[in-house]
Structure formats: C-alpha cells, structure tokens
Design a protein around this motif. Structure first.
Motif: not given
Length: 200
Positions: A72-76, A80-90, A21-28
């Motif tokens: 876990a990485a591939i599943g996220t 992950g895009k279906f999870l509306k609240r990234f910060t809470i999930t993270l 999630f942290s990596a996705m927030e940084k758009k890696l």
C-alpha cells in the motif's frame, strides 16, 4: 480465508494508504512514508491487543499484514502523483479504514465475551488511535480531538452493529451495513460541516 480476515486486510490497506498520503503531504522521504503507513494501519490494533492481553499483537503473528502495508505504501508513492485530489482520496480511505477497523475491534471484544460497552470501546480504539499516533508524529492535532465528529461515528457504528446482531441479522450483513453507515455518516459530517457543541 474468513470474512473477518478479508475485512482486516481491507482495513489495513485503507489505513496504510491514508497514512502514506498524510506523510506525502508533509513531504517525508520514502522511509518516513512507510513508517507512517505502518503506524496508521497497526497503531489502533496494537493498542487494543495490548489492552486485552492478546500478545504477541496481531501483526506480529501475521506476515500478510506487513506485506499489505508495504504494498500500500509503495503503491501510493508510485501512483499518488496521478491522483489530482489528494484530500478527497485521503478522506475516503480514512473513512473506509475507520469503518473496517471499528468492526474488527468490536468483533474482538465479542470473541472474548466482553460487555457491549467494552466491545464498542475496543472498536473505537481500533478505528481511531492509529490516526491519533499518525497525527502526533506529523505534529498535527489528532483529528479525533478536533471539533469534527470522528470517534463518535465509530461509536455509533459499533452500537449499530451490536443492535443488528441483537435482532439476529446475519453477521456478514450486519458488518457490511455498519461499515457503510460509518462511511456515509463520515461523508455527511464533512459535507455539512457537522460538529459537536463547543464548550469554550
């Protein structure tokens, strides 16, 4: 499969998702997401094993760890895009990872018959330093060094676990209660914006 092995797998999964999630927030890119998942999940445990001389380190001797992290990485990435609240999930995954890995580190110390203080330190390293390496790679100030209480929660959880064992509570129950304590304490810290006193 032992109870501690199950805890290890759950902690690995939780921290791997947190790293993804942290990596996705940084758009890696996908490779970056997988690498951050690995670093977050195994960073603290690798440092712990090097410090106590338990080599090759744990994840090199256990293919399950690698599989769990990749899944876990591939599943996220896929869901992950279906999870509306990234910060809470993270946050929730990070809190559970902290609790699970803290207890693994303390148990490692107990197996080697180290002193209580060193056991708690190993738990804190296991629970916190994967996140430190993750944040450094993402060019963030590590969470453990900010005003928000993080490592202190790990320390208190480790001390609680040792106390529960001292009063002869069954280790499984002591583990579960200590993990819940760490997670709930983290939620309270963030909810009420608790922090250590400022020195500047």
């Amino acid at each position: 499969m032992s109870f501690l092995s199950i805890i290890d797998i759950l902690g690995t999964f939780a921290f791997a998702v947190s790293g993804a999630f942290s990596a996705m927030e940084k758009k890696l890119d996908p490779f970056g997401v997988i690498i951050l998942s690995f670093v977050t999940a195994i960073g603290g445990g690798t440092l712990r094993d090097v410090l106590i001389g338990d080599t090759p380190v744990g994840w090199l001797k256990n293919d399950t760890t690698t599989v769990v992290i990749i899944v876990a990485a591939i599943g996220t990435m896929l869901f992950g895009k279906f999870l509306k609240r990234f910060t809470i999930t993270l946050f929730l995954f990070d809190a559970f990872g902290l609790g699970l890995f803290t207890l693994i580190g303390v148990e490692k110390g107990l197996e080697l018959q180290l002193s209580p203080g060193i056991c708690v330190a190993l738990g804190t390293i296991t629970g916190s330093f994967g996140g430190v390496i993750r944040d450094v790679l993402l060019n963030n100030v590590p969470l453990v060094f900010r005003k928000e209480i993080y490592a202190s929660v790990s320390i208190l959880g480790g001390l609680l676990y040792l106390l529960l064992l001292k009063v002869e509570m069954l280790s499984h129950f002591a583990t579960i209660l200590s993990i819940l304590f760490i997670v709930v304490f983290r939620v309270i810290v963030v909810r009420f914006k608790l922090a250590l006193p400022r020195i500047y």
